[in-house]
Design an enzyme around this catalytic site. Structure first.
Site, PDB file in Angstrom:
ATOM      1  N   GLN A   9      25.719  -4.501   3.903  1.00 43.88           N
ATOM      2  CA  GLN A   9      26.686  -5.324   4.649  1.00 43.88           C
ATOM      3  C   GLN A   9      26.243  -6.786   4.760  1.00 43.88           C
ATOM      4  OE1 GLN A   9      29.694  -4.953   5.458  1.00 43.88           O
ATOM      5  NE2 GLN A   9      29.879  -2.794   4.956  1.00 43.88           N
ATOM      6  N   SER A  10      25.351  -7.200   3.890  1.00 45.60           N
ATOM      7  CA  SER A  10      24.756  -8.538   3.999  1.00 45.60           C
ATOM      8  C   SER A  10      25.766  -9.685   3.856  1.00 45.60           C
ATOM      9  CB  SER A  10      23.687  -8.682   2.912  1.00 45.60           C
ATOM     10  OG  SER A  10      23.340 -10.037   2.743  1.00 45.60           O
ATOM     11  N   ASN A  11      25.707 -10.616   4.802  1.00 47.66           N
ATOM     12  CA  ASN A  11      26.491 -11.850   4.697  1.00 47.66           C
ATOM     13  C   ASN A  11      25.960 -12.722   3.567  1.00 47.66           C
ATOM     14  OD1 ASN A  11      28.137 -11.400   7.085  1.00 47.66           O
ATOM     15  ND2 ASN A  11      26.273 -11.795   8.268  1.00 47.66           N
TER      16      ASN A  11
END
Ligand SMILES: *Cc1c(COP(=O)(O)O)cnc(C)c1O
Length: 347
Positions: free
Chosen positions: A90-92
């Site tokens: 889920q990394s920005n």
């Protein structure tokens, strides 16, 4: 020195340093600096402001864009053909990197720790939409991302591509320099708006953003204190990482400055059960800010930092600070990801 000559001095430093930091700008700056009227009324005596880096007008925004703009100048200078980076699914940062690659017309590989989840949502959905190739390490150890990034980069090079590897979470010197420019931006904005902050609040993950703020504040000799909340690692470990990154970035600017862990204090205690797992305190902070200010914090970074900061305010940790700016570093996609009712779990 009177304040006028101090200002002249600082603007000379800004032009001198900014010249040494090539960046390929992707968004409209400055991002808004807005007074938090509702929260300010709640916490009498302390004026609260938000610096809206969540509104950075590229790739769903967030602090990672600032670092990537400096990296992109280097990517284009090196004529690289492929970006590789990694983090959690889920990394920005990975999502922002995929946007930059797509925009620049080059390929992108995302490396994620752990196993591929059964669902596609949030930032992972966006990253896939951008045609980034992805690779799961099948190893829950986050450091597995680092070795896989190197392996993939070596492979691509052997195949005749020109890979550009960006460390996990985007924590590298060029990224740090992007955040030095953010300090310059906020300083100039404060001059225009007649605001003199005493402190800056920041959520800390891999530490690159904090390192840039430390270095920028020291370059301009600003009286701003940093109130930083770790959302992932132990405070001591983060402080060391931040100090090392700031020292390294200073060296790139030809400054023999050494930052120590004492220069980079970090508050712990608000991680909850772990990185990326919503906490009760963050949920409460998100609800309070949402209902008073018309903005959304995220459960992974800004919600936890706000929870820690509100705790500090309530317990009068920052007694003599009159004006405090919270850097909204973005991360909203995580608010919308998944179907869990974590916001109301404690009710
Ligand atoms: C990555 C991130 C941070 C922390 O930045 P680091 O440079 O990794 O410390 C804070 N907030 C959001 C929303 C982020 O995505």
């Amino acid at each position: 020195m009177n304040s006028e000559s101090l200002q002249l001095d600082r603007s000379a430093i800004i032009s001198h340093i900014a010249e040494q930091i090539p960046r390929h700008s992707l968004a409209a700056y400055p991002t808004p600096l807005m007074r938090a009227n509702g929260l300010t009324a709640l916490f009498e005596g302390t004026e609260l402001w938000f610096k809206r880096d969540d509104l950075i007008s590229f790739g769903l925004g967030g602090n990672k864009i600032r670092g990537l703009e400096v990296m992109l100048a280097d990517v284009l200078a090196q004529n690289a053909s492929w970006l590789i980076t990694g983090a959690g699914v889920q990394s920005n940062h990975v999502r922002a990197t995929a946007f930059v690659a797509a925009y620049a017309g080059i390929s992108c590989t995302a490396v994620y720790w752990g196993k591929q989840p059964a669902t596609v949502d949030g930032n992972f959905r966006v990253t896939k939409m951008l045609n980034a190739q992805f690779h799961f390490t099948n190893d829950d150890d986050r450091a597995s991302v680092d070795t896989h990034i190197q392996l993939i980069a070596d492979n691509l090079r052997e195949q005749g591509h020109r890979p550009y590897a960006i460390p996990r979470g985007g924590a590298c010197v060029r990224g740090v320099l992007g955040h030095v420019l953010a300090v310059f931006e906020l300083y100039q904005q404060c001059l225009c708006q007649g605001l003199a902050p005493d402190a800056i609040v920041l959520a800390v993950g891999s530490g690159g953003t904090y390192a840039g703020w430390l270095l920028g504040i020291r370059l301009l000799n600003l009286p701003w204190k940093m109130l930083c909340y770790t959302v992932s690692r132990e405070p001591k470990q983060v402080s060391q990482q931040v100090a090392d990154l700031a020292t390294e970035a200073a060296a790139l600017l030809k400054l023999a400055w050494a930052f120590t862990i004492q220069d980079a204090p970090v508050y712990g205690g608000f991680i909850g059960q772990g990185y990326g797992i919503p906490s009760q305190e963050a949920a409460e902070a998100i609800k309070l800010v949402g209902r008073t200010e018309g903005l959304i914090l995220d459960p992974v970074y800004t919600g936890k930092a706000m929870a820690g900061f509100l705790y500090g305010l309530q317990n009068k940790y920052f007694g003599d600070y009159k004006r405090i700016v919270f850097i909204h570093t973005g991360g909203e996609p995580a608010f919308f990801a998944g179907t869990g009712d974590w916001l109301n779990a404690g009710l």
